[in-house]
Write a protein that holds these residues in place. Structure first.
Motif, short mmCIF file in Angstrom:
data_model
loop_
_atom_site.label_atom_id
_atom_site.label_comp_id
_atom_site.label_asym_id
_atom_site.label_seq_id
_atom_site.Cartn_x
_atom_site.Cartn_y
_atom_site.Cartn_z
N ARG A 102 0.83 -1.21 0.00
CA ARG A 102 0.00 0.00 0.00
C ARG A 102 0.87 1.26 0.00
NH1 ARG A 102 -4.66 2.33 -1.63
NH2 ARG A 102 -5.27 4.00 -0.23
N LEU A 106 0.93 4.24 -2.86
CA LEU A 106 0.67 5.65 -2.57
C LEU A 106 1.82 6.53 -3.07
CD1 LEU A 106 -0.75 5.39 1.07
CD2 LEU A 106 -2.04 5.79 -1.03
N TYR A 167 0.74 11.93 4.32
CA TYR A 167 0.11 10.61 4.15
C TYR A 167 -1.41 10.74 4.07
CZ TYR A 167 -1.93 6.20 5.76
OH TYR A 167 -2.72 5.08 5.89
N VAL A 170 -2.40 12.22 0.68
CA VAL A 170 -2.23 11.24 -0.39
C VAL A 170 -3.27 10.15 -0.29
CG1 VAL A 170 -0.66 9.48 -1.29
CG2 VAL A 170 0.23 11.73 -0.67
N GLN A 171 -3.55 9.72 0.93
CA GLN A 171 -4.55 8.67 1.16
C GLN A 171 -5.92 9.12 0.67
OE1 GLN A 171 -4.57 5.46 1.69
NE2 GLN A 171 -4.59 5.15 3.91
N SER A 174 -6.35 8.87 -3.16
CA SER A 174 -6.03 7.58 -3.77
C SER A 174 -7.19 6.61 -3.63
CB SER A 174 -4.77 6.98 -3.11
OG SER A 174 -3.68 7.88 -3.18
#
Length: 217
Positions: A102, A106, A167, A170-171, A174
């Motif tokens: 994962r 990412l 993070y 980006v999470q 995505s």
């Protein structure tokens, strides 16, 4: 002597335990700054995540170590792609290979944005963590040591908060359950490990041969 050895072992194990729990607890605290978990809940969740996080990071380290012996660059790339492994374990609920896959996905799909956001932080960290303490240490060694220690703590916390924010961004941008295969990473890492083993065997044979020649004289 035995008492001293026992105390050294105990304190060493405690230091390793605290050092392993710190990243988990820090992420949990930074994740909810407005309503942080209590100390008991933080410690309980940290202990529960200690083994999955340790083995996930160990797996990433094994892959990166193998990449180091294939012209070094793959090791740096692997470590960068595994940037979000800790957050995937602590916040994403993934474990081991799933957390690495994962994180790889990412970073790969947002590589340019992540790299150019982290680059200024890396430059600031290098300047603040190396040059400033070194300049102060030349004037006052003790003060330079104190500043180096304080800057290290500050940059560590800020760096974790910065990457955690990155993070989350980006999470959110995505696909929620998408991962990236690590097949090519495994192939390169395995090649590097084979090279490492060959180098170790050759080095041992050379040492044994040198010792035999020395004994023969």
């Amino acid at each position: 002597l035995l008492t001293g050895l026992f105390l050294f072992t105990v304190f060493g194990l405690l230091a390793v335990l605290v050092g392993s729990l710190m990243p988990v607890g820090t992420v949990l605290i930074l994740d909810q700054p407005s309503s942080p978990l209590g100390l008991r809940d933080t410690l309980r969740r940290s202990f529960r995540l200690l083994v999955p996080l340790s083995f996930s990071l160990l797996l990433g380290g094994v892959l990166a170590f193998g990449g180091f012996f294939v012209f070094i660059l793959p090791a740096i790339i692997f470590q960068f792609f595994f940037l979000f492994t800790t957050y995937e374990v602590v916040l994403g609920g993934r474990r081991y290979g799933a957390a690495l896959r994962r994180s790889y996905y990412l970073v790969e799909h947002h590589f340019r944005g992540i790299f150019f956001r982290l680059l200024p932080f890396w430059l600031i960290s290098f300047t603040g963590g190396v040059f400033i303490p070194d300049l102060v240490r030349r004037i006052d060694p003790q003060l330079g040591g104190v500043i180096s220690f304080l800057l290290g703590i500050l940059l560590s916390w800020y760096g974790m908060a910065f990457t955690l924010t990155l993070y989350k961004q980006v999470q959110a941008a995505s696909e929620p359950e998408t991962e990236r295969s690590l097949r090519w990473v495994g192939v390169i890492s395995l090649s590097g490990w084979l090279i490492f083993i060959v180098l170790v065997v050759v080095a041992i044979q050379a040492i044994v041969a040198a010792l035999r020649r020395g004994a023969g004289k």
